[in-house]
Design a protein around this motif. Structure first.
Motif, PDB file in Angstrom:
ATOM      1  N   THR A  24       0.829  -1.206   0.000  1.00 47.05           N
ATOM      2  CA  THR A  24       0.000   0.000   0.000  1.00 47.05           C
ATOM      3  C   THR A  24       0.864   1.258   0.000  1.00 47.05           C
ATOM      4  O   THR A  24       0.608   2.215  -0.742  1.00 47.05           O
ATOM      5  N   ILE A  25       1.912   1.263   0.825  1.00 42.59           N
ATOM      6  CA  ILE A  25       2.834   2.403   0.869  1.00 42.59           C
ATOM      7  C   ILE A  25       3.545   2.554  -0.468  1.00 42.59           C
ATOM      8  O   ILE A  25       3.671   3.665  -1.003  1.00 42.59           O
ATOM      9  N   ALA A  26       4.014   1.425  -1.020  1.00 43.29           N
ATOM     10  CA  ALA A  26       4.759   1.471  -2.286  1.00 43.29           C
ATOM     11  C   ALA A  26       3.926   2.105  -3.387  1.00 43.29           C
ATOM     12  O   ALA A  26       4.431   2.910  -4.185  1.00 43.29           O
ATOM     13  N   ARG A  27       2.652   1.749  -3.435  1.00 45.27           N
ATOM     14  CA  ARG A  27       1.787   2.289  -4.494  1.00 45.27           C
ATOM     15  C   ARG A  27       1.588   3.791  -4.335  1.00 45.27           C
ATOM     16  O   ARG A  27       1.416   4.523  -5.313  1.00 45.27           O
ATOM     17  N   SER A  28       1.635   4.280  -3.086  1.00 48.18           N
ATOM     18  CA  SER A  28       1.469   5.722  -2.866  1.00 48.18           C
ATOM     19  C   SER A  28       2.687   6.517  -3.308  1.00 48.18           C
ATOM     20  O   SER A  28       2.608   7.736  -3.483  1.00 48.18           O
ATOM     21  N   LEU A  29       3.820   5.817  -3.490  1.00 48.37           N
ATOM     22  CA  LEU A  29       5.054   6.495  -3.879  1.00 48.37           C
ATOM     23  C   LEU A  29       5.234   6.577  -5.389  1.00 48.37           C
ATOM     24  O   LEU A  29       6.054   7.345  -5.869  1.00 48.37           O
ATOM     25  N   GLY A  30       4.484   5.757  -6.125  1.00 41.79           N
ATOM     26  CA  GLY A  30       4.619   5.734  -7.581  1.00 41.79           C
ATOM     27  C   GLY A  30       4.400   4.323  -8.098  1.00 41.79           C
ATOM     28  O   GLY A  30       3.563   3.576  -7.595  1.00 41.79           O
ATOM     29  N   GLU A  31       5.183   3.920  -9.073  1.00 42.17           N
ATOM     30  CA  GLU A  31       5.087   2.566  -9.614  1.00 42.17           C
ATOM     31  C   GLU A  31       5.713   1.593  -8.624  1.00 42.17           C
ATOM     32  O   GLU A  31       6.797   1.833  -8.096  1.00 42.17           O
ATOM     33  N   SER A  32       5.032   0.478  -8.366  1.00 43.72           N
ATOM     34  CA  SER A  32       5.517  -0.466  -7.356  1.00 43.72           C
ATOM     35  C   SER A  32       5.818  -1.826  -7.963  1.00 43.72           C
ATOM     36  O   SER A  32       5.228  -2.230  -8.974  1.00 43.72           O
ATOM     37  N   ALA A  33       6.757  -2.523  -7.327  1.00 44.77           N
ATOM     38  CA  ALA A  33       7.130  -3.878  -7.731  1.00 44.77           C
ATOM     39  C   ALA A  33       7.498  -4.657  -6.476  1.00 44.77           C
ATOM     40  O   ALA A  33       7.667  -4.091  -5.391  1.00 44.77           O
ATOM     41  N   ILE A  48      -0.695 -10.027  -4.615  1.00 48.80           N
ATOM     42  CA  ILE A  48       0.300  -9.037  -5.036  1.00 48.80           C
ATOM     43  C   ILE A  48      -0.251  -8.204  -6.187  1.00 48.80           C
ATOM     44  O   ILE A  48      -0.121  -6.978  -6.214  1.00 48.80           O
ATOM     45  N   ALA A  49      -0.896  -8.880  -7.142  1.00 45.42           N
ATOM     46  CA  ALA A  49      -1.474  -8.167  -8.284  1.00 45.42           C
ATOM     47  C   ALA A  49      -2.579  -7.206  -7.847  1.00 45.42           C
ATOM     48  O   ALA A  49      -2.669  -6.074  -8.330  1.00 45.42           O
ATOM     49  N   ALA A  50      -3.409  -7.669  -6.895  1.00 47.74           N
ATOM     50  CA  ALA A  50      -4.533  -6.843  -6.436  1.00 47.74           C
ATOM     51  C   ALA A  50      -4.069  -5.577  -5.739  1.00 47.74           C
ATOM     52  O   ALA A  50      -4.816  -4.599  -5.655  1.00 47.74           O
ATOM     53  N   HIS A  51      -2.832  -5.583  -5.253  1.00 44.87           N
ATOM     54  CA  HIS A  51      -2.306  -4.405  -4.555  1.00 44.87           C
ATOM     55  C   HIS A  51      -1.382  -3.574  -5.444  1.00 44.87           C
ATOM     56  O   HIS A  51      -0.607  -2.762  -4.955  1.00 44.87           O
ATOM     57  N   GLU A 157      -6.437  -2.005  -1.526  1.00 46.64           N
ATOM     58  CA  GLU A 157      -6.111  -2.591  -2.814  1.00 46.64           C
ATOM     59  C   GLU A 157      -6.053  -1.512  -3.883  1.00 46.64           C
ATOM     60  O   GLU A 157      -6.587  -0.409  -3.714  1.00 46.64           O
ATOM     61  N   ALA A 158      -5.408  -1.828  -4.997  1.00 51.34           N
ATOM     62  CA  ALA A 158      -5.302  -0.884  -6.105  1.00 51.34           C
ATOM     63  C   ALA A 158      -6.654  -0.771  -6.795  1.00 51.34           C
ATOM     64  O   ALA A 158      -7.351  -1.774  -6.976  1.00 51.34           O
ATOM     65  N   PRO A 159      -7.062   0.442  -7.199  1.00 54.56           N
ATOM     66  CA  PRO A 159      -8.357   0.598  -7.868  1.00 54.56           C
ATOM     67  C   PRO A 159      -8.432  -0.118  -9.207  1.00 54.56           C
ATOM     68  O   PRO A 159      -9.489  -0.593  -9.612  1.00 54.56           O
ATOM     69  N   ALA A 160      -7.315  -0.175  -9.918  1.00 52.01           N
ATOM     70  CA  ALA A 160      -7.281  -0.866 -11.209  1.00 52.01           C
ATOM     71  C   ALA A 160      -5.975  -1.636 -11.292  1.00 52.01           C
ATOM     72  O   ALA A 160      -4.924  -1.071 -11.573  1.00 52.01           O
TER      73      ALA A 160
END
Length: 317
Positions: A24-33, A48-51, A157-160
């Motif tokens: 969740t934190i990683a996604r707030s920073l930009g592109e995550s892996a 992992i994909a859902a997040h 979770e990620a919206p898309a």
């Protein structure tokens, strides 16, 4: 765009809540892996994909768990190079902090531990001085390495979310890193309780339990929480050292922390002061634990805890 890499190490059949928080934190920073080590089953991959992870990096070596953490740090350094990440997120565990330190040396990266929050620009909020203060810090190096305490953010979770690509990363050979091999492991007996550092509720006992953790365990079970202990209790042999909360034990940050028969010395505070709500139970009205407690009960834990357990069971039907 900023890129964040999350290290997930041997989650088993499902991702731990702390790993979902890192995603969740990683996604707030930009592109995550994700830099993943261990068996990647379908449920974990789907989570992992859902997040929102765009890629999952896997090590070419399959024996990283046969050694201490040095080979994992080498793999993670290679994953950073392959992904182009400028932020690396790890759990704030003993292994996570050691890997972070080794990674910082390998990448000449700034390392920030005991993180309890991360802003969108990468500024970290860090718990310091036994949890008495929260400071802000930001690494000025090309790569920042952060270890994050559990229960620091709400999982989302990620919206898309799309399907992440899987990339194999070559782990460089390092004779020094593989000089010490793990020769045996033993499984800890399952208790049915959540893992101490991830639990939303922790009930901890100290010297005041006088060797009897029964009331502490009963209340923890009624609340669906984990059992913790002070160093005095573990040193006395009343409970295993894996349950120790404090400066030389585990750091917890639950929604509710119940302290029973613990004085609240600075070493204990260091491990639990970031808890959202602290309830202290102690016969000594002058006990230091009441200075940090949100709610205090001056009384005998052997009377208070059973009454609380019984009332909770009644309300749960």
């Amino acid at each position: 765009m900023a890129k964040a890499l999350v290290f997930i190490d041997n989650p088993g059949g499902a991702l731990k809540k702390s790993s979902l928080e890192l995603l969740t934190i990683a996604r707030s920073l930009g592109e995550s892996a994700v830099a993943f080590n261990g068996e990647l089953n379908d449920d974990v991959a789907a989570s992992i994909a859902a997040h929102g992870a765009a890629a999952i990096y896997r090590p070419s070596a399959t024996d990283l768990d046969g050694y201490l953490v040095a080979p994992k740090a080498a793999y993670l350094a290679a994953a950073v190079a392959a992904s182009g990440a400028d932020t690396v997120l790890l759990e704030n565990s003993a292994d996570g902090k050691e890997i972070a330190a080794r990674l910082g040396v390998k990448l000449n990266a700034g390392v920030i531990t005991d993180v309890v929050g991360v802003d969108a620009d990468g500024t970290a909020h860090k718990s310091v001085l036994a949890g008495a203060y929260t400071t802000t810090a930001k690494a000025r190096t090309a790569v920042a390495v952060l270890t994050v305490k559990p229960n620091s953010v709400d999982v989302a979770e990620a919206p898309a979310a799309g399907a992440p690509e899987t990339v194999t990363v070559e782990v460089p050979a390092d004779a020094a890193a593989t000089a010490a091999r793990i020769t045996a492991r033993s499984e800890r007996p399952a208790t049915g309780r959540p893992e101490l550092t991830e639990a939303r509720v922790v009930v901890a006992g100290g010297r005041g339990v006088d060797g009897d953790f029964g009331p502490v365990e009963a209340l923890a079970d009624a609340l669906g929480g984990a059992v913790g202990a002070s160093r005095a209790a573990t040193d006395a042999g009343w409970i295993g050292h894996d349950y120790q909360v404090g400066q030389t034990g585990k750091t917890v940050s639950p929604q509710l922390y119940i302290s029973a028969g613990i004085s609240g010395a600075i070493q204990q505070k260091a491990g639990m002061q970031t808890s959202k709500v602290i309830v202290a139970i102690n016969k000594d009205a002058e006990s230091p634990v009441f200075e940090i407690a949100d709610f205090g009960i001056i009384g005998d834990l052997f009377k208070v805890l059973p009454q609380a357990t019984e009332e909770i069971k009644k309300r749960k039907g």
